[in-house]
Scaffold this motif. Structure first.
Motif, PDB file in Angstrom:
ATOM      1  N   GLY A 162       0.834  -1.209   0.000  1.00  0.00           N
ATOM      2  CA  GLY A 162       0.000   0.000   0.000  1.00  0.00           C
ATOM      3  C   GLY A 162       0.858   1.244   0.000  1.00  0.00           C
ATOM      4  N   SER A 163       1.907   1.222   0.816  1.00  0.00           N
ATOM      5  CA  SER A 163       2.794   2.388   0.909  1.00  0.00           C
ATOM      6  C   SER A 163       3.515   2.619  -0.422  1.00  0.00           C
ATOM      7  CB  SER A 163       3.781   2.132   2.051  1.00  0.00           C
ATOM      8  OG  SER A 163       4.942   2.837   1.853  1.00  0.00           O
ATOM      9  N   ILE A 164       4.007   1.530  -1.008  1.00  0.00           N
ATOM     10  CA  ILE A 164       4.709   1.652  -2.303  1.00  0.00           C
ATOM     11  C   ILE A 164       3.738   2.143  -3.368  1.00  0.00           C
ATOM     12  CG2 ILE A 164       5.831   0.323  -4.142  1.00  0.00           C
ATOM     13  CD1 ILE A 164       6.999  -1.454  -1.900  1.00  0.00           C
ATOM     14  N   LEU A 165       2.554   1.573  -3.365  1.00  0.00           N
ATOM     15  CA  LEU A 165       1.569   1.958  -4.386  1.00  0.00           C
ATOM     16  C   LEU A 165       1.140   3.405  -4.230  1.00  0.00           C
ATOM     17  CD1 LEU A 165      -0.677  -1.216  -4.559  1.00  0.00           C
ATOM     18  CD2 LEU A 165       0.832  -0.354  -6.327  1.00  0.00           C
ATOM     19  N   SER A 166       0.985   3.823  -2.957  1.00  0.00           N
ATOM     20  CA  SER A 166       0.560   5.200  -2.709  1.00  0.00           C
ATOM     21  C   SER A 166       1.613   6.174  -3.239  1.00  0.00           C
ATOM     22  CB  SER A 166       0.333   5.359  -1.210  1.00  0.00           C
ATOM     23  OG  SER A 166       0.339   6.690  -0.867  1.00  0.00           O
ATOM     24  N   LYS A 167       2.868   5.870  -2.932  1.00  0.00           N
ATOM     25  CA  LYS A 167       3.959   6.741  -3.389  1.00  0.00           C
ATOM     26  C   LYS A 167       4.023   6.737  -4.911  1.00  0.00           C
ATOM     27  CE  LYS A 167       8.150   8.338  -1.470  1.00  0.00           C
ATOM     28  NZ  LYS A 167       8.914   8.310  -0.257  1.00  0.00           N
ATOM     29  N   GLU A 168       3.923   5.559  -5.452  1.00  0.00           N
ATOM     30  CA  GLU A 168       3.962   5.397  -6.910  1.00  0.00           C
ATOM     31  C   GLU A 168       2.806   6.165  -7.561  1.00  0.00           C
ATOM     32  OE1 GLU A 168       6.166   3.918  -8.726  1.00  0.00           O
ATOM     33  OE2 GLU A 168       5.073   4.045 -10.638  1.00  0.00           O
ATOM     34  N   ARG A 169       1.646   6.076  -6.897  1.00  0.00           N
ATOM     35  CA  ARG A 169       0.443   6.718  -7.420  1.00  0.00           C
ATOM     36  C   ARG A 169       0.604   8.236  -7.425  1.00  0.00           C
ATOM     37  NH1 ARG A 169      -4.013   3.850  -4.638  1.00  0.00           N
ATOM     38  NH2 ARG A 169      -3.629   2.270  -6.200  1.00  0.00           N
ATOM     39  N   SER A 170       1.127   8.785  -6.328  1.00  0.00           N
ATOM     40  CA  SER A 170       1.270  10.246  -6.266  1.00  0.00           C
ATOM     41  C   SER A 170       2.307  10.714  -7.285  1.00  0.00           C
ATOM     42  CB  SER A 170       1.610  10.709  -4.854  1.00  0.00           C
ATOM     43  OG  SER A 170       2.804  10.104  -4.450  1.00  0.00           O
ATOM     44  N   ASN A 171       3.380   9.930  -7.434  1.00  0.00           N
ATOM     45  CA  ASN A 171       4.394  10.296  -8.436  1.00  0.00           C
ATOM     46  C   ASN A 171       3.795  10.272  -9.836  1.00  0.00           C
ATOM     47  OD1 ASN A 171       6.349  10.581  -6.549  1.00  0.00           O
ATOM     48  ND2 ASN A 171       7.242   8.557  -6.825  1.00  0.00           N
ATOM     49  N   ARG A 172       3.008   9.239 -10.075  1.00  0.00           N
ATOM     50  CA  ARG A 172       2.403   9.103 -11.387  1.00  0.00           C
ATOM     51  C   ARG A 172       1.402  10.227 -11.650  1.00  0.00           C
ATOM     52  NH1 ARG A 172      -0.490   4.557 -10.999  1.00  0.00           N
ATOM     53  NH2 ARG A 172       1.396   3.465 -10.395  1.00  0.00           N
ATOM     54  N   ALA A 173       0.666  10.599 -10.578  1.00  0.00           N
ATOM     55  CA  ALA A 173      -0.309  11.684 -10.721  1.00  0.00           C
ATOM     56  C   ALA A 173       0.397  12.971 -11.103  1.00  0.00           C
ATOM     57  CB  ALA A 173      -1.086  11.863  -9.425  1.00  0.00           C
ATOM     58  N   LEU A 174       1.517  13.240 -10.406  1.00  0.00           N
ATOM     59  CA  LEU A 174       2.286  14.456 -10.703  1.00  0.00           C
ATOM     60  C   LEU A 174       2.766  14.426 -12.153  1.00  0.00           C
ATOM     61  CD1 LEU A 174       3.526  17.032  -9.443  1.00  0.00           C
ATOM     62  CD2 LEU A 174       5.582  15.685  -9.010  1.00  0.00           C
ATOM     63  N   GLY A 175       3.299  13.296 -12.542  1.00  0.00           N
ATOM     64  CA  GLY A 175       3.771  13.127 -13.920  1.00  0.00           C
ATOM     65  C   GLY A 175       2.648  13.336 -14.916  1.00  0.00           C
ATOM     66  N   ASP A 176       1.495  12.784 -14.596  1.00  0.00           N
ATOM     67  CA  ASP A 176       0.348  12.907 -15.495  1.00  0.00           C
ATOM     68  C   ASP A 176      -0.119  14.343 -15.628  1.00  0.00           C
ATOM     69  OD1 ASP A 176       0.423  10.292 -16.009  1.00  0.00           O
ATOM     70  OD2 ASP A 176      -1.519   9.765 -15.154  1.00  0.00           O
ATOM     71  N   VAL A 177      -0.137  15.071 -14.467  1.00  0.00           N
ATOM     72  CA  VAL A 177      -0.568  16.480 -14.509  1.00  0.00           C
ATOM     73  C   VAL A 177       0.372  17.273 -15.415  1.00  0.00           C
ATOM     74  CG1 VAL A 177      -0.761  18.577 -13.112  1.00  0.00           C
ATOM     75  CG2 VAL A 177      -1.770  16.440 -12.300  1.00  0.00           C
ATOM     76  N   VAL A 178       1.668  17.048 -15.227  1.00  0.00           N
ATOM     77  CA  VAL A 178       2.657  17.758 -16.055  1.00  0.00           C
ATOM     78  C   VAL A 178       2.437  17.414 -17.532  1.00  0.00           C
ATOM     79  CG1 VAL A 178       5.131  17.897 -16.592  1.00  0.00           C
ATOM     80  CG2 VAL A 178       4.373  17.912 -14.224  1.00  0.00           C
TER      81      VAL A 178
END
Lengths: 615, 331
Positions: free
Chosen positions: A293-309
């Motif tokens: 869950g922790s890895i996925l959460s971090k991965e998810r937020s990173n991916r979200a940031l990447g996606d927004v950019v």
């Protein structure tokens, strides 16, 4: 294409067309970006979960394997322990003295229970180095349990153990035998206590219920504790476990799949268990879930940031692109207006749709125009074909007619030439009959004949060349000169003829007067310019002298012009003829003595198309 | 007189069947087929009753893991052809023995010759065939052959270093300690590892005893100087294949993969596969009998990779049979 396509104002497409492309692109980018994020999130999460699961399972399998191995060793330890006990003097001494013991005083064969360590077991200082003995049973040589050490446990052993069959003793001898008594599996390990001669005197049975205490005791040496259980393979139910509260006996294995990573299934394939049981380890997946869950959460937020950019970058790019699309659309509209084919009724909104519609309309117009042009072109081609056919037909006729006329003209020229030749021949014949005293007449006739001959030459040239309009003057002048020299029997070495005549083609109207002029001049030179003993040179030059004007320069190096020659009132026919012919040619001339006679005549000649003639 | 004569003949027959071994360290190859476990009256009167795993089945079968794989396709076909429901449990000799003792199955499959406790009243053993047991070493180990005596001494812990072996082709064996790994299964049944050393007490103190087949194979595959016993060719190479597939040693020059060496009895280590059927009222299941016959008839069609010598071939080579059960080695 139906006009409605351009102006339809109903339905979803109409609604979409009304939205400008920039807004649509932004909305689409955000939608696709978010969908991609959700999709990718799902896929990546699954992939990470799978990968973590594999990793965890590998780790856990190792733990499970260790746990299983330790469990097996613990079972095996019973073998070592029972062998040490039966070889210990305490039990042998006790059994040796058994006749004195209370066994045989006890006729009803009641079992003696020991809560404390009995004398037939080794001292506690020895026993505590082994595993904790749950039950130790002394069985007499008839198979009756006589004494039971139960230690901390209660006395309640299953009846089947307290009254063991010979088969049970046999099965548990030499190996740890696991069997189910009631609902509880028991591990039983037996050995005979023998006299020195091998006589069986009694048996020792070590009995351990395979319960949570057994599991706990078996796993004490492992740092990473895991939950473990014995599962009946046929039913998939837990028989006993290391934690009866979490994994109660009778619970189905499948119900734990959500909460635990279950691994390490294995048979007791050393064949000592008659139970269809598997040793299974249970690893709570909380830690795994927390970590994943922790890895996925971090991965998810990173991916979200990447996606927004990415989405914003894409929006910027799209805005720039659509701005150019708008410009293009305006240009197309403007161009269409200039051509008068703009559709002002196209639904406003999406620039690409507008552009598309406008292009469609233009294509339609172009298509229709092209079709019309093709139609015209076809018609024109038809007309051209018809006209060409007519022209070719006419041309064929003209060619045929021309050929006929050429043939006719050739014939005429031939006949004229023949007639002139006949006249010339007649004059010659006539001249032969003129007596010497009439030398003047003869001369006149000869002159006439040469003139006629010159004229005949023209016609000869014309029909010989098959060209009735053009006379090669160079060739003609040479022929006339040669004819005259031959006619007056002038030796070839007496008069040298120099000709400098440009390549000029004249019509017959010019060639005949010119030929006759030259005839007069050459005849004059032959007859008068060179006395009998004198050789002479005649030079004939003919050049262009301006627009349709030509200059003839005739010169001989003879005796020159007599003094009495008057050009205005000529006394000779020759001069008169020259004047007359020059007049026909709109020419004028001078005559003078210049180491001989020199005539310069400028005239207007009708020259033909040289290129045609040359061809 | 007749009774005495019969008793004498029976004695010698039994003596010949049990196959007394010339090597004192070796265990028996077979148990006495005439000695049957004594069971109480309640047991004798009890009928076959399937457990929950075989509920509603027409036939309940428990097969030892060694021949579960090669028999399962035949069982499936028999089930399909006869429109039956056959419950099959994959287990061990112990499990088959336990299920038979509890009268919960029709057919039990054993990888070993039956032990005394396996011989139950009204239970008949039928030999399927034999397969060789291997002594495995790491593939990089230069040793390819050992003598039977060397094998005994290695497992006894008397030879502890590879260099103590005679060596082959004049080359000394490596100066490395031997790690001995085995699984002392079926201690109460004759044959198998007991053909090398009869009792676990004869094995050396440094024996690394493991509880499962894959552990033996893994230990050898991952330890260059280990020696592992005693698993079948199928288990070592097909059921639990390893990246570094262990190498099977020849014993006295006889190979475990050479059928002739096994049939002739020259290769000394083997498993004898048996299945059982019941006889008698309340026990006999005609469909189970048919299935057992069908399986025994199809042993010759078992894939080669299982390295099975069918019972018929053993019989032909002089192995001794009592009925359809193999009970003695060739002379």
């Amino acid at each position: 294409m139906n006009d409605k396509d351009f102006t339809s104002n109903r339905g979803l497409f109409f609604f979409l067309r009304r939205i400008p492309i920039t807004i649509k692109t932004v909305l689409l980018t955000v939608t696709v970006g978010c969908s991609a994020w959700i999709g990718l999130d799902y896929l990546e999460s699954e992939s990470i979960r799978k990968s973590l699961n594999t990793h965890f399972m590998a780790m856990l399998k190792k733990d499970a394997k260790e746990s299983q191995s330790v469990f097996f060793s613990y079972i095996n330890m019973h073998t070592g322990v029972i062998k040490i006990i039966i070889s210990h003097p305490a039990i042998n001494d006790y059994i040796g003295e058994i006749s004195k013991s209370q066994w045989f005083e006890n006729d009803n064969r009641q079992i003696i229970y020991h809560a404390d360590i009995p004398i037939w077991l080794p001292n506690p200082s020895i026993l505590r180095h082994f595993f904790y003995i749950n039950y130790a049973l002394l069985v007499d040589d008839e198979g009756n349990v006589r004494e039971v050490y139960h230690g901390r446990r209660n006395k309640n052993l299953p009846e089947s153990i307290l009254r063991p069959t010979q088969r049970l003793i046999d099965l548990s001898r030499g190996q740890g035998h696991m069997a189910l008594f009631g609902d509880t599996p028991y591990l039983i390990r037996s050995e005979y206590i023998v006299k020195s001669k091998g006589e069986k005197r009694a048996s020792l049975m070590l009995v351990s219920p395979v319960d949570h205490n057994f599991f706990k005791a078996s796993q004490e040496q492992i740092a990473h504790k895991v939950l473990s259980a014995l599962v009946e393979s046929g039913t998939g139910k837990i028989v006993s476990s290391s934690d009866p509260e979490l994994l109660p006996p009778g619970a189905a294995l499948d119900t734990y799949k959500e909460r635990f990573l279950i691994t390490g299934k294995s048979f007791f394939d050393y064949g000592a268990s008659e139970l269809q049981m598997k040793f299974v380890t249970f690893i709570p997946n909380e830690e795994y879930k927390k970590l994943s869950g922790s890895i996925l959460s971090k991965e998810r937020s990173n991916r979200a940031l990447g996606d927004v950019v990415l989405i914003f970058s894409f929006i910027i790019v799209m805005v720039l692109v659509t701005r150019n699309v708008k410009k293009l659309n305006n240009r197309v509209m403007s161009f269409s207006r200039k051509l008068g084919i703009a559709r002002e009724d196209v639904v406003r909104g999406d620039e690409i749709v507008m552009l598309d519609k406008q292009f469609q309309y233009m294509f339609k117009e172009i298509e229709s125009t092209t079709m019309e042009l093709k139609r015209y072109s076809g018609h024109l081609e038809e007309l051209v074909r018809e006209r060409t056919s007519e022209i070719m037909e006419a041309n064929e006729k003209v060619t045929a007619s021309l050929q006929e006329k050429e043939l006719l003209l050739s014939e005429i020229h031939h006949r004229v030439k023949n007639n002139l030749q006949i006249i010339s021949s007649l004059l010659r014949l006539q001249s032969r009959f003129i007596k010497d005293r009439d030398i003047d007449i003869k001369t006149i006739l000869d002159d006439c004949r040469s003139r006629i001959r010159s004229m005949a030459l023209i016609h000869e040239k014309l029909y010989m060349a098959n060209d009735f309009a053009n006379i090669d003057l160079n060739d003609y002048i040479k022929s006339v000169s040669d004819e005259l020299l031959r006619s007056y029997n002038v030796a070839t070495d007496k008069i040298t003829l120099n000709m400098e005549v440009e390549k000029i083609y004249f019509t017959i109207d010019t060639a005949i007067p010119l030929g006759l002029i030259l005839n007069e001049l050459i005849t004059n030179s032959i007859k008068y310019a060179f006395p009998k003993d004198k050789n002479g040179i005649i030079t004939i030059q003919l050049h262009r002298a301006g627009n349709e004007r030509f200059r003839l320069r005739y010169r001989d190096n003879g005796i020159g012009i007599p003094d009495d020659v008057e050009l205005e009132k000529p006394k000779t026919l020759g001069i008169h003829l020259i004047k007359t012919f020059l007049k026909q040619l709109n020419g004028e001339w001078t005559l003078r003595s210049n180491d001989g006679m020199e005539v310069i005549a400028d005239f207007k000649g009708v020259k033909t198309n040289e290129s045609h003639c040359e061809a | 007189m007749k009774i005495v004569l019969s008793a004498v003949i029976m004695f010698f027959f039994i003596l010949s069947l049990t196959g007394a071994q010339s090597n004192p360290l070796q265990g028996e190859m077979f148990t006495d087929p005439f000695i049957i476990s004594e069971m109480d009256q309640e047991w004798l009167e009890r009928d076959i009753k399937y457990n929950t795993w075989a509920k509603d089945a027409d036939i309940a079968v428990s097969l030892d893991q060694h021949f579960y794989h090669f028999f399962l396709p035949f069982i499936d076909k028999f089930e399909k052809d006869n429109n039956l429901k056959i419950a099959v449990e994959k287990g061990t000799c112990g499990i088959s023995g336990g299920l038979l003792a509890r009268k919960e199955i029709d057919i039990g499959g054993f990888c070993c010759s039956p032990g005394a406790t396996d011989r139950l009243p009204q239970l008949r053993f039928h030999t399927v065939g034999a397969t060789s047991l291997t002594i495995l070493v790491h593939p990089d180990n230069p040793v390819n052959n050992i003598t039977f005596e060397e094998a005994q001494r290695i497992f006894q812990g008397k030879i502890t270093n590879w260099s103590q072996l005679a060596g082959s082709e004049g080359k000394p064996e490596p100066e490395e300690d031997i790690k001995v790994v085995t699984r002392l299964h079926c201690k109460l049944r004759p044959g198998h590892w007991r053909l090398l050393l009869d009792r676990e007490d004869l094995f050396g103190p440094w024996l690394y005893e493991v509880g499962s087949i894959p552990e033996v194979i893994e230990q050898v595959a991952n330890n260059r100087w280990a020696v592992g016993g005693f698993e079948s060719i199928y288990m070592a190479y097909y059921q639990y294949p390893q990246k570094n597939a262990p190498k099977a040693l020849t014993i006295d020059g006889y190979s475990p993969v050479n059928r002739q060496h096994l049939v002739s009895g020259k290769y000394p280590l083997h498993f004898i596969f048996n299945i059982t059927t019941w006889e008698g009222k309340g026990l006999e299941n005609p469909k189970a009998k048919e299935l057992a016959d069908y399986l025994l008839q199809n042993v010759k069609h078992i894939e080669e990779k299982y390295n099975i010598i069918p019972a018929a071939e053993l019989m032909e080579a002089g192995w001794k049979f009592k009925g359809s059960e193999l009970v003695g080695a060739p002379e």
